[in-house]
Design an enzyme around this catalytic site. Sequence first.
Site, PDB file in Angstrom:
ATOM      1  N   HIS A 148       0.833  -1.374  -0.058  1.00 14.60           N
ATOM      2  CA  HIS A 148      -0.005  -0.011  -0.038  1.00 14.60           C
ATOM      3  C   HIS A 148       0.913   1.402  -0.082  1.00 14.60           C
ATOM      4  CE1 HIS A 148      -3.200  -2.991   1.201  1.00 14.60           C
ATOM      5  NE2 HIS A 148      -2.461  -3.203   2.119  1.00 14.60           N
ATOM      6  N   SER A 151       1.650  -0.336  -5.575  1.00 16.49           N
ATOM      7  CA  SER A 151       0.671  -0.589  -4.116  1.00 16.49           C
ATOM      8  C   SER A 151       0.116  -2.171  -4.541  1.00 16.49           C
ATOM      9  CB  SER A 151      -0.389   0.255  -4.518  1.00 16.49           C
ATOM     10  OG  SER A 151      -1.180   0.449  -2.999  1.00 16.49           O
ATOM     11  N   SER A 162      -5.704   1.876  -2.342  1.00 15.08           N
ATOM     12  CA  SER A 162      -5.128   1.964  -1.020  1.00 15.08           C
ATOM     13  C   SER A 162      -4.013   3.077  -1.248  1.00 15.08           C
ATOM     14  CB  SER A 162      -4.287   0.672  -0.457  1.00 15.08           C
ATOM     15  OG  SER A 162      -3.588   0.284  -1.140  1.00 15.08           O
ATOM     16  N   ASP A 169       3.057  -7.498   0.182  1.00 14.30           N
ATOM     17  CA  ASP A 169       2.259  -7.520   1.148  1.00 14.30           C
ATOM     18  C   ASP A 169       0.745  -8.080   0.328  1.00 14.30           C
ATOM     19  OD1 ASP A 169      -0.032  -6.902   2.897  1.00 14.30           O
ATOM     20  OD2 ASP A 169       0.513  -4.805   3.026  1.00 14.30           O
ATOM     21  N   GLU A 176       4.478  -9.262   4.359  1.00 22.21           N
ATOM     22  CA  GLU A 176       3.845  -8.396   5.349  1.00 22.21           C
ATOM     23  C   GLU A 176       2.639  -9.034   6.054  1.00 22.21           C
ATOM     24  OE1 GLU A 176       4.847  -5.308   6.440  1.00 22.21           O
ATOM     25  OE2 GLU A 176       3.039  -4.447   7.194  1.00 22.21           O
ATOM     26  N   ASN A 232       4.887 -10.999   9.048  1.00 23.16           N
ATOM     27  CA  ASN A 232       3.550 -10.773   9.873  1.00 23.16           C
ATOM     28  C   ASN A 232       3.681 -11.436  11.236  1.00 23.16           C
ATOM     29  OD1 ASN A 232       0.383 -10.341   9.849  1.00 23.16           O
ATOM     30  ND2 ASN A 232       0.639 -12.610  10.166  1.00 23.16           N
ATOM     31  N   LYS A 281       4.705  -7.261  14.671  1.00 19.73           N
ATOM     32  CA  LYS A 281       3.843  -7.031  13.538  1.00 19.73           C
ATOM     33  C   LYS A 281       2.619  -7.314  14.035  1.00 19.73           C
ATOM     34  CE  LYS A 281       1.895  -6.958   9.548  1.00 19.73           C
ATOM     35  NZ  LYS A 281       0.513  -7.339   9.318  1.00 19.73           N
ATOM     36  N   ASP A 333       0.278  -3.950  14.568  1.00 17.07           N
ATOM     37  CA  ASP A 333      -0.396  -3.654  13.473  1.00 17.07           C
ATOM     38  C   ASP A 333      -1.706  -4.148  13.262  1.00 17.07           C
ATOM     39  OD1 ASP A 333      -1.093  -4.095  10.680  1.00 17.07           O
ATOM     40  OD2 ASP A 333       0.758  -3.517   9.969  1.00 17.07           O
ATOM     41  N   ASN A 334      -1.952  -5.572  13.172  1.00 17.76           N
ATOM     42  CA  ASN A 334      -3.251  -6.213  12.977  1.00 17.76           C
ATOM     43  C   ASN A 334      -4.207  -5.685  13.868  1.00 17.76           C
ATOM     44  OD1 ASN A 334      -0.976  -7.342  11.822  1.00 17.76           O
ATOM     45  ND2 ASN A 334      -2.118  -9.312  11.174  1.00 17.76           N
ATOM     46  N   CYS A 389      -5.759  -1.648  13.439  1.00 20.61           N
ATOM     47  CA  CYS A 389      -7.117  -1.815  12.928  1.00 20.61           C
ATOM     48  C   CYS A 389      -7.778  -1.316  13.945  1.00 20.61           C
ATOM     49  CB  CYS A 389      -7.412  -3.378  12.799  1.00 20.61           C
ATOM     50  SG  CYS A 389      -6.810  -4.155  11.218  1.00 20.61           S
ATOM     51  N   HIS A 401      -7.531  -9.044   3.713  1.00 22.63           N
ATOM     52  CA  HIS A 401      -6.932  -8.631   2.495  1.00 22.63           C
ATOM     53  C   HIS A 401      -7.029  -8.745   1.418  1.00 22.63           C
ATOM     54  CE1 HIS A 401      -2.847  -7.530   0.867  1.00 22.63           C
ATOM     55  NE2 HIS A 401      -3.256  -8.161  -0.116  1.00 22.63           N
ATOM     56  N   HIS A 454      -3.338   2.158   8.693  1.00 23.19           N
ATOM     57  CA  HIS A 454      -3.112   2.404  10.029  1.00 23.19           C
ATOM     58  C   HIS A 454      -2.119   3.516  10.101  1.00 23.19           C
ATOM     59  CE1 HIS A 454      -4.342  -1.411  10.297  1.00 23.19           C
ATOM     60  NE2 HIS A 454      -3.336  -2.354  10.297  1.00 23.19           N
ATOM     61  N   SER A 499       5.962  -2.520  12.179  1.00 24.08           N
ATOM     62  CA  SER A 499       5.794  -3.352  11.021  1.00 24.08           C
ATOM     63  C   SER A 499       6.913  -3.259   9.947  1.00 24.08           C
ATOM     64  CB  SER A 499       4.498  -3.318  10.122  1.00 24.08           C
ATOM     65  OG  SER A 499       3.292  -3.115  11.148  1.00 24.08           O
ATOM     66  N   GLN A 527      10.038  -5.215   8.629  1.00 19.26           N
ATOM     67  CA  GLN A 527      10.436  -5.208   7.276  1.00 19.26           C
ATOM     68  C   GLN A 527      11.709  -5.033   6.874  1.00 19.26           C
ATOM     69  OE1 GLN A 527       8.932  -6.614   4.541  1.00 19.26           O
ATOM     70  NE2 GLN A 527       6.930  -6.619   4.780  1.00 19.26           N
TER      71      GLN A 527
HETATM   72  P1  NAI Z   1      -5.962 -14.508  11.883  1.00 27.41           P
HETATM   73  O1  NAI Z   1      -5.740 -15.853  11.117  1.00 27.41           O
HETATM   74  O2  NAI Z   1      -5.400 -14.005  13.222  1.00 27.41           O
HETATM   75  O3  NAI Z   1      -7.477 -14.250  12.042  1.00 27.41           O
HETATM   76  C1  NAI Z   1      -8.470 -14.539  11.197  1.00 27.41           C
HETATM   77  C2  NAI Z   1      -9.691 -15.247  12.254  1.00 27.41           C
HETATM   78  O4  NAI Z   1     -11.029 -15.587  11.287  1.00 27.41           O
HETATM   79  C3  NAI Z   1      -9.196 -16.375  12.700  1.00 27.41           C
HETATM   80  O5  NAI Z   1      -9.369 -16.704  14.062  1.00 27.41           O
HETATM   81  C4  NAI Z   1     -10.366 -17.482  11.872  1.00 27.41           C
HETATM   82  O6  NAI Z   1     -10.634 -18.717  12.893  1.00 27.41           O
HETATM   83  C5  NAI Z   1     -11.493 -16.750  11.681  1.00 27.41           C
HETATM   84  N1  NAI Z   1     -12.075 -17.337  10.681  1.00 27.41           N
HETATM   85  C6  NAI Z   1     -11.843 -18.072   9.422  1.00 27.41           C
HETATM   86  N2  NAI Z   1     -12.856 -18.382   8.859  1.00 27.41           N
HETATM   87  C7  NAI Z   1     -14.181 -18.100   9.532  1.00 27.41           C
HETATM   88  C8  NAI Z   1     -15.313 -17.977   9.101  1.00 27.41           C
HETATM   89  N3  NAI Z   1     -15.963 -18.734   8.114  1.00 27.41           N
HETATM   90  N4  NAI Z   1     -16.284 -17.299  10.106  1.00 27.41           N
HETATM   91  C9  NAI Z   1     -15.732 -16.694  11.181  1.00 27.41           C
HETATM   92  N5  NAI Z   1     -14.384 -16.717  11.522  1.00 27.41           N
HETATM   93  C10 NAI Z   1     -13.565 -17.339  10.738  1.00 27.41           C
HETATM   94  O7  NAI Z   1      -5.605 -13.671  10.937  1.00 27.41           O
HETATM   95  P2  NAI Z   1      -5.494 -11.985  10.957  1.00 27.41           P
HETATM   96  O8  NAI Z   1      -4.085 -11.580  11.251  1.00 27.41           O
HETATM   97  O9  NAI Z   1      -6.545 -11.383  11.894  1.00 27.41           O
HETATM   98  O10 NAI Z   1      -5.775 -11.487   9.435  1.00 27.41           O
HETATM   99  C11 NAI Z   1      -7.047 -11.288   9.065  1.00 27.41           C
HETATM  100  C12 NAI Z   1      -7.033 -10.814   7.583  1.00 27.41           C
HETATM  101  O11 NAI Z   1      -6.658  -9.485   7.678  1.00 27.41           O
HETATM  102  C13 NAI Z   1      -6.058 -11.238   6.610  1.00 27.41           C
HETATM  103  O12 NAI Z   1      -6.455 -11.388   5.252  1.00 27.41           O
HETATM  104  C14 NAI Z   1      -4.784 -10.168   6.847  1.00 27.41           C
HETATM  105  O13 NAI Z   1      -3.876 -10.524   5.536  1.00 27.41           O
HETATM  106  C15 NAI Z   1      -5.652  -9.178   6.783  1.00 27.41           C
HETATM  107  N6  NAI Z   1      -4.909  -7.877   7.377  1.00 27.41           N
HETATM  108  C16 NAI Z   1      -5.363  -6.787   7.142  1.00 27.41           C
HETATM  109  C17 NAI Z   1      -4.935  -5.462   7.757  1.00 27.41           C
HETATM  110  C18 NAI Z   1      -5.621  -4.196   7.443  1.00 27.41           C
HETATM  111  O14 NAI Z   1      -4.930  -3.075   7.521  1.00 27.41           O
HETATM  112  N7  NAI Z   1      -7.010  -4.303   6.452  1.00 27.41           N
HETATM  113  C19 NAI Z   1      -4.022  -5.688   8.667  1.00 27.41           C
HETATM  114  C20 NAI Z   1      -3.471  -6.951   9.125  1.00 27.41           C
HETATM  115  C21 NAI Z   1      -4.057  -8.085   8.413  1.00 27.41           C
END
Ligand code: NAI
Length: 482
Positions: free
Chosen positions: A55, A78, A83, A143, A205, A230, A235, A239-240, A244, A350, A403, A411, A415
Amino acid sequence: VDNRQDFKVADLSLAEFGRKEITLAEHEMPGLMAIRKEYAEAQPLAGARITGSLHMTVQTAVLIETLAALGAQVRWASCNIFSTQDHAAAAIAVGPNGTPDNPQGIPVFAWKGETLEEYWWCTEQALTWPDSPTGGPNMILDDGGDATLLVHKGVEYEKDGKVPDVDTAESDEHRVILELLHRTITDGSQKWTQLASEIRGVTEETTTGVHRLYEMQRDGTLLFPAINVNDAVTKSKFDNKYGCRHSLIDGINRATDVLIGGKTAVVCGYGDVGKGCAESLRGQGARVIVTEIDPICALQAAMDGYQVTTLDEVIDKADIFITTTGNKDIIMASDMAKMKHQAIVGNIGHFDNEIDMAGLAKVPGIVKDEVKPQVHTWTFPDGKVIIVLSEGRLLNLGNATGHPSFVMSNSFADQTLAQIELFTKPDEYPTGVYTLPKHLDEKVARLHLDALGVKLTKLRPEQAAYIGVEVDGPFKPDHYRY
Ligand code: NAI
């Protein structure tokens, strides 16, 4: 190459604004700035040609200029069509010493609101190095894994001597990727194989990109070593979660300005991102309901005080729905048909397949209307409206600015250290997926304490011996979960 043409951004005249925000961000990114200082003389990234796909925000600009300050050459795109912050991209293209009439910055290919064709073109430009022996980078900073994916897919087709069949595309985006590969493979240049041969590694990332890397490792198709940034504690546990917690409601507020207090909000997924999102909505006074598939995370949510139930149970009662799972098909068109009038639907995971946007568009008689960029109403035939943010793509970066600097300093310090590890110690990282050594993880945290006025207690030698660690760390075994 005409240096002035070797970038593509929305508007160079935004560079001055971008530079001002970069300067403010630098103060809020003590980790990155300390690393710049520490390695200024050693120049550990001299000789590195880093392709970045992440991003293109103000915070990322500070990362890019840190990599450059450590000796790297950088090309950037990006990793999401919505983003980019156009002023940050402009400032990077112009550079600190250039002007819009005489840009002297870093090749960056990114603007807010790219089409899918443009997005993948930008990724290709970031991976194409006019002056390099292989035509490509020797490091990737990714990322979500799109740059890594493109290289791996290209090599796969070239190895098999096959040409991608565009007609087999499973989605619009897949078609765009296949067309790109078709164009770059049919010329017989072996572009991707040649390019991959010199790549020392990738630092990834996010959760979703890391999943892809472990899959490739499992299948034996991973072409070069990778550091899973990650899962550095500094991180994903920062960050997550805290990122968020900040940027989710920022996105909802800028998109809709709806009062969150008193509303019922559903957070799908209670991983690191879900935990931050739930807290963020609760902080505004929403009643938060969590859905989970994992009993451990479900129990955590319950003990944190949230109702945990299924989407079906609350689909017609809640006001705000946020997906955070990194999984697909979480909220389907048939679910959205059951929601309340003017329910808000957004995703912070993501990729855009958590919400069934394709299915929504196919509902007979449904009408999509743009309220403003990245905010759309969808009117069902019965007159009921739902509001979808960022067309189902990550709303904190689509509707707000992602963020804030301080959390991204963690983060991006991870990196930068990961890039230094892979680039300077290739012998220690045979092809495989690694996490950052714990001493570096602790170092990154340490670099952020002073700015918050944190006073750390010093372990006494006999205490250190008693718990079996060194006085200066690492303080925890690798299996510790924080
Ligand atoms: P995580 O694996 O820690 O959490 C995801 C959770 O969703 C897990 O606990 C899992 O059991 C649950 N899950 C899976 N399928 C499900 C369903 N059908 N119904 C309900 N819950 C379900 O992953 P994390 O780190 O929380 O990341 C989640 C997503 O966010 C990823 O795609 C990651 O790349 C993205 N992300 C986005 C950010 C942003 O700024 N927008 C920042 C960091 C990560």
